[in-house]
Motif scaffolding. Structure first.
Motif, PDB file in Angstrom:
ATOM      1  N   ALA A  37       0.849  -1.193   0.000  1.00 22.37           N
ATOM      2  CA  ALA A  37       0.000   0.000   0.000  1.00 22.37           C
ATOM      3  C   ALA A  37       0.876   1.232   0.000  1.00 22.37           C
ATOM      4  O   ALA A  37       2.037   1.195   0.414  1.00 22.37           O
ATOM      5  CB  ALA A  37      -0.918   0.009   1.224  1.00 22.37           C
ATOM      6  N   PRO A  41      -3.881   5.070  -4.681  1.00 22.51           N
ATOM      7  CA  PRO A  41      -4.939   4.064  -4.521  1.00 22.51           C
ATOM      8  C   PRO A  41      -4.447   2.684  -4.961  1.00 22.51           C
ATOM      9  O   PRO A  41      -3.543   2.590  -5.811  1.00 22.51           O
ATOM     10  CB  PRO A  41      -6.063   4.572  -5.417  1.00 22.51           C
ATOM     11  N   PRO A  42      -5.018   1.617  -4.404  1.00 24.19           N
ATOM     12  CA  PRO A  42      -4.527   0.270  -4.717  1.00 24.19           C
ATOM     13  C   PRO A  42      -4.567  -0.066  -6.205  1.00 24.19           C
ATOM     14  O   PRO A  42      -3.699  -0.783  -6.704  1.00 24.19           O
ATOM     15  CB  PRO A  42      -5.437  -0.653  -3.900  1.00 24.19           C
ATOM     16  N   LYS A  59      -3.546  -3.159  -1.673  1.00 30.41           N
ATOM     17  CA  LYS A  59      -4.751  -2.811  -0.914  1.00 30.41           C
ATOM     18  C   LYS A  59      -4.675  -1.351  -0.490  1.00 30.41           C
ATOM     19  O   LYS A  59      -3.640  -0.694  -0.655  1.00 30.41           O
ATOM     20  CB  LYS A  59      -4.880  -3.698   0.335  1.00 30.41           C
ATOM     21  N   SER A  60      -5.760  -0.869   0.064  1.00 31.43           N
ATOM     22  CA  SER A  60      -5.745   0.477   0.627  1.00 31.43           C
ATOM     23  C   SER A  60      -4.848   0.482   1.864  1.00 31.43           C
ATOM     24  O   SER A  60      -4.590  -0.574   2.466  1.00 31.43           O
ATOM     25  CB  SER A  60      -7.154   0.909   1.026  1.00 31.43           C
ATOM     26  N   ARG A  62      -5.487   1.552   4.834  1.00 32.28           N
ATOM     27  CA  ARG A  62      -6.228   1.093   6.015  1.00 32.28           C
ATOM     28  C   ARG A  62      -6.329  -0.427   6.044  1.00 32.28           C
ATOM     29  O   ARG A  62      -6.115  -1.065   7.085  1.00 32.28           O
ATOM     30  CB  ARG A  62      -7.631   1.733   6.028  1.00 32.28           C
ATOM     31  N   ASP A  63      -6.633  -1.024   4.899  1.00 34.23           N
ATOM     32  CA  ASP A  63      -6.749  -2.487   4.838  1.00 34.23           C
ATOM     33  C   ASP A  63      -5.395  -3.160   5.033  1.00 34.23           C
ATOM     34  O   ASP A  63      -5.293  -4.194   5.703  1.00 34.23           O
ATOM     35  CB  ASP A  63      -7.360  -2.918   3.503  1.00 34.23           C
ATOM     36  N   THR A  85      -3.032   6.570  10.988  1.00 36.66           N
ATOM     37  CA  THR A  85      -4.103   5.810  10.337  1.00 36.66           C
ATOM     38  C   THR A  85      -4.809   4.860  11.306  1.00 36.66           C
ATOM     39  O   THR A  85      -5.992   4.592  11.169  1.00 36.66           O
ATOM     40  CB  THR A  85      -3.550   5.027   9.130  1.00 36.66           C
TER      41      THR A  85
END
Length: 207
Positions: A37, A41-42, A59-60, A62-63, A85
């Protein structure tokens, strides 16, 4: 028990520049799944991630931070944005693969990792994978029966052992330098001077 821990451990690389991509190659080589990440954006990272290997998944941010072990490969100034985050870093292992050079005045004499660790309060924090150039880090660490060395330092011995285990899975030989402000000083820059072990490409005959 160790094997079970390995099979359930999840990993993420935050930052997908040269060092982040080099680390992704190391995971892909061993077919170990890793999330990547960055600020982008992913979907912007996905083509490059797929090109490195099927186990590299964009992935993002956060993910990606849901992973158990997180490798910081962002520019030094961006570590605070990553830290903000999550509301809590308890239970996470954070590996600092960043280098601060020249050293910002705000560090006030602290090794950069000790400074960064304050932003990731509650995490198990380890300096590692920072001393090699990206092209070297991306290359196969097993050469003529020897394993490329990665230096690890931390104020948490258990965290060092955890990251040493990961390094071994990736084919590297982990060399533990002790605490951040002791042996760890060898892989930290001071002012405008690189630490003595930075860029040293060393091998051990056996892990």
């Amino acid at each position: 028990m160790n094997t079970d821990r390995r099979s359930t451990m999840s990993y993420a690389i935050i930052g997908f520049g040269k060092i982040g991509q080099a680390l992704a190659h190391a995971f892909a080589r061993k077919n170990i799944e890793v999330t990547v990440a960055s600020r982008r954006p992913p979907e912007a990272l996905a083509p490059q991630a797929r090109a490195i290997g099927p186990t590299v998944v964009a992935k993002s941010l956060r993910d990606a931070l849901e992973a158990d072990t997180i490798i910081l490969a962002v520019p030094f100034a961006e570590h605070r944005d990553v830290a903000k985050t999550l509301p809590s870093w308890e239970g996470k292992t954070v590996i600092d693969a960043m280098n601060a050079f020249p050293v910002p005045e705000e560090l006030d004499g602290l090794p950069s990792s000790a400074f960064v660790a304050k932003a990731f309060a509650g995490a198990r924090f380890v300096k590692g994978f920072n001393h090699l150039a990206a092209a070297t880090l991306a290359a196969d660490p097993v050469v003529e029966g020897g394993h490329r060395v990665v230096f690890l330092s931390s104020d948490d011995e258990d965290a060092t052992a955890l990251v040493a285990d990961l390094a071994k899975q990736l084919g590297f030989a982990a060399v533990k330098l002790g605490k951040l402000n002791e042996g760890g000083a060898l892989v930290h820059a001071r002012g405008r001077t690189w630490g003595q072990l930075i860029f040293q490409d060393l091998f051990k005959k056996e892990q």
